[in-house]
Enzyme design. Structure first.
Site, short mmCIF file in Angstrom:
data_model
loop_
_atom_site.label_atom_id
_atom_site.label_comp_id
_atom_site.label_asym_id
_atom_site.label_seq_id
_atom_site.Cartn_x
_atom_site.Cartn_y
_atom_site.Cartn_z
N ARG A 109 0.84 -1.20 0.00
CA ARG A 109 0.00 0.00 0.00
C ARG A 109 0.88 1.26 0.00
O ARG A 109 0.53 2.27 -0.62
CB ARG A 109 -0.93 -0.01 1.22
CG ARG A 109 -2.03 -1.06 1.09
CD ARG A 109 -2.96 -1.06 2.27
NE ARG A 109 -3.61 0.23 2.42
CZ ARG A 109 -4.09 0.63 3.61
NH1 ARG A 109 -3.95 -0.12 4.68
NH2 ARG A 109 -4.69 1.80 3.71
N GLN A 162 -8.88 10.04 8.56
CA GLN A 162 -8.75 8.62 8.92
C GLN A 162 -7.70 7.97 8.00
O GLN A 162 -7.34 6.82 8.20
CB GLN A 162 -10.09 7.89 8.72
CG GLN A 162 -11.20 8.42 9.62
CD GLN A 162 -12.54 7.83 9.26
OE1 GLN A 162 -12.96 6.82 9.81
NE2 GLN A 162 -13.22 8.44 8.29
N ASN A 163 -7.27 8.72 6.99
CA ASN A 163 -6.37 8.16 5.99
C ASN A 163 -4.93 8.10 6.51
O ASN A 163 -4.51 8.98 7.26
CB ASN A 163 -6.41 8.98 4.69
CG ASN A 163 -7.80 8.97 4.08
OD1 ASN A 163 -8.62 8.09 4.39
ND2 ASN A 163 -8.09 9.94 3.24
N ASP A 167 -2.51 7.85 4.21
CA ASP A 167 -1.66 8.38 3.12
C ASP A 167 -1.26 9.82 3.45
O ASP A 167 -1.80 10.42 4.38
CB ASP A 167 -2.39 8.30 1.76
CG ASP A 167 -3.64 9.17 1.69
OD1 ASP A 167 -4.72 8.65 1.35
OD2 ASP A 167 -3.53 10.39 1.97
N HIS A 199 -5.72 7.57 12.31
CA HIS A 199 -5.37 6.14 12.20
C HIS A 199 -3.92 5.94 11.82
O HIS A 199 -3.54 4.86 11.36
CB HIS A 199 -6.31 5.46 11.19
CG HIS A 199 -7.73 5.43 11.67
ND1 HIS A 199 -8.80 5.20 10.83
CD2 HIS A 199 -8.26 5.62 12.91
CE1 HIS A 199 -9.92 5.24 11.54
NE2 HIS A 199 -9.62 5.51 12.80
N GLY A 240 -15.72 11.66 1.95
CA GLY A 240 -15.19 10.35 1.57
C GLY A 240 -15.05 9.35 2.68
O GLY A 240 -14.06 8.62 2.74
N THR A 241 -16.06 9.29 3.56
CA THR A 241 -16.04 8.25 4.58
C THR A 241 -17.45 7.71 4.77
O THR A 241 -18.42 8.44 4.73
CB THR A 241 -15.48 8.75 5.93
OG1 THR A 241 -15.62 7.71 6.91
CG2 THR A 241 -16.18 10.01 6.42
N1 APR Z 1 -15.27 10.75 -3.63
C1 APR Z 1 -15.85 10.83 -2.40
N2 APR Z 1 -16.21 9.76 -1.66
C2 APR Z 1 -15.99 8.55 -2.21
C3 APR Z 1 -15.40 8.37 -3.49
C4 APR Z 1 -15.04 9.54 -4.20
N3 APR Z 1 -14.47 9.48 -5.42
N4 APR Z 1 -15.32 7.04 -3.74
C5 APR Z 1 -15.84 6.41 -2.65
N5 APR Z 1 -16.25 7.32 -1.74
C6 APR Z 1 -16.88 7.11 -0.45
C7 APR Z 1 -17.72 5.87 -0.36
O1 APR Z 1 -19.04 6.15 -0.83
C8 APR Z 1 -17.70 5.62 1.15
O2 APR Z 1 -18.69 6.44 1.78
O3 APR Z 1 -15.84 6.95 0.50
C9 APR Z 1 -16.32 6.13 1.57
C10 APR Z 1 -15.32 5.03 1.79
O4 APR Z 1 -15.70 4.36 2.94
P1 APR Z 1 -14.68 3.29 3.54
O5 APR Z 1 -14.15 2.45 2.44
O6 APR Z 1 -15.35 2.65 4.72
O7 APR Z 1 -13.44 4.17 4.07
P2 APR Z 1 -13.32 4.95 5.43
O8 APR Z 1 -14.67 5.48 5.84
O9 APR Z 1 -12.21 5.91 5.27
O10 APR Z 1 -12.88 3.79 6.46
C11 APR Z 1 -12.63 4.19 7.79
O11 APR Z 1 -11.88 1.95 8.31
O12 APR Z 1 -10.68 0.12 7.64
C12 APR Z 1 -10.67 1.21 8.47
O13 APR Z 1 -8.76 2.31 9.25
C13 APR Z 1 -9.52 2.12 8.10
O14 APR Z 1 -9.46 4.53 8.14
C14 APR Z 1 -10.21 3.41 7.69
C15 APR Z 1 -11.54 3.32 8.39
#
Ligand code: APR
Length: 238
Positions: A65, A95-96, A98, A113, A179-180
């Site tokens: 990654r 939460q990212n 990167d 995180h 984006g979460t």
């Molecule tokens: N623009 C905006 N949002 C987007 C895009 C985009 N191009 N593509 C996807 N998304 C949204 C999805 O609709 C979803 O709501 O981003 C979100 C991704 O959700 P997750 O995959 O659950 O990611 P995240 O919420 O950051 O996860 C939280 O979970 O696994 C753990 O530690 C890890 O920090 C992470 C935490």
């Protein structure tokens, strides 16, 4: 006035981001159909038990990654948030793991995180090391002689920066979620600490459940965030 004082006098925009803001930079999210947790078992690569059982597998997961992060570039959403800080006090809580916010020029970034570009001693968690272009393999040791691990918060581990994130959230004049899925706690509970009456926006193509009194922009970040930033710069945040 010093920068700090000027900064304090400006309205405070708190931005809470997740994997979706980096999706258009080519980095996978976790829970989308093509997400990381469709390919890997969380227990094996992102928990203390997984680390105990097979540390080489965990190191390889994060080394792969990290390579992807190095090849990725910040997108228009990251750059728009960096520009926003020229007009407002901006705090980013992400939460990212990167470093795309920093590479886009954002200064106040709190990683709930952890950070994939850093390694950490397994003996003393305050010992952190910038990885630069290196990765972590078995046998890489800290100055105390203990194996290095990714500086990342795994499931079932504490989120040390959470209290600081709550303090920042309590001072928001505008709260923007980007984006979460808001599926992971305690991070997702930050919404509960936004002061009453402060506007809350969420930018995401999908959500598991739309929290109350929130403005949901059902869009991708690279398209919608620059639009919102232009609006807040030209028309103010209220
Ligand atoms: N623009 C905006 N949002 C987007 C895009 C985009 N191009 N593509 C996807 N998304 C949204 C999805 O609709 C979803 O709501 O981003 C979100 C991704 O959700 P997750 O995959 O659950 O990611 P995240 O919420 O950051 O996860 C939280 O979970 O696994 C753990 O530690 C890890 O920090 C992470 C935490």
């Amino acid at each position: 006035m010093t920068d700090q004082q000027t900064d304090r006098a400006l309205p405070h925009i708190v931005v809470f981001t997740g994997a979706g803001i980096s999706a258009e930079s080519g980095l996978q999210t976790f829970r989308d159909a093509d997400g990381i947790w469709q390919q890997y078992a969380i227990e094996e690569v992102a928990t203390p038990k997984g680390w105990e059982k097979d540390p080489a597998k965990v190191l390889e997961f994060y080394n792969q990654r990290r390579q992807q992060v190095r090849q990725a570039r910040p997108n228009a959403a990251h750059f728009a948030l960096a520009e926003l800080a020229d007009y407002y006090r901006v705090s980013i809580i992400t939460q990212n793991i990167d470093d795309l916010h920093e590479r886009a020029g954002s200064k106040n970034v709190l990683h709930l995180h952890g950070e994939i570009m850093k390694s950490r001693s397994t003996k003393d968690p305050t010992l952190l090391y910038d990885l630069g272009d290196k990765d972590i393999v078995l046998g890489d040791r800290c100055e105390l002689g203990s194996q290095l691990r990714p500086h990342v918060v795994w499931f079932y581990e504490d989120v040390p920066a959470f209290e600081e994130a709550v303090d920042i959230t309590r001072q928001a004049d505008l709260f923007v979620v980007i984006g979460t899925l808001l599926a992971v706690y305690p991070a997702a509970s930050l919404l509960e600490y936004v002061p009453r009456g402060v506007q809350k926006h969420v930018v995401a193509p999908q959500l598991e459940g739309v929290p109350p009194d929130i403005i949901w922009h059902r869009s991708k970040a690279a398209e919608k965030v620059p639009e919102l930033v232009r609006l807040w710069i030209s028309k103010g945040i209220h």
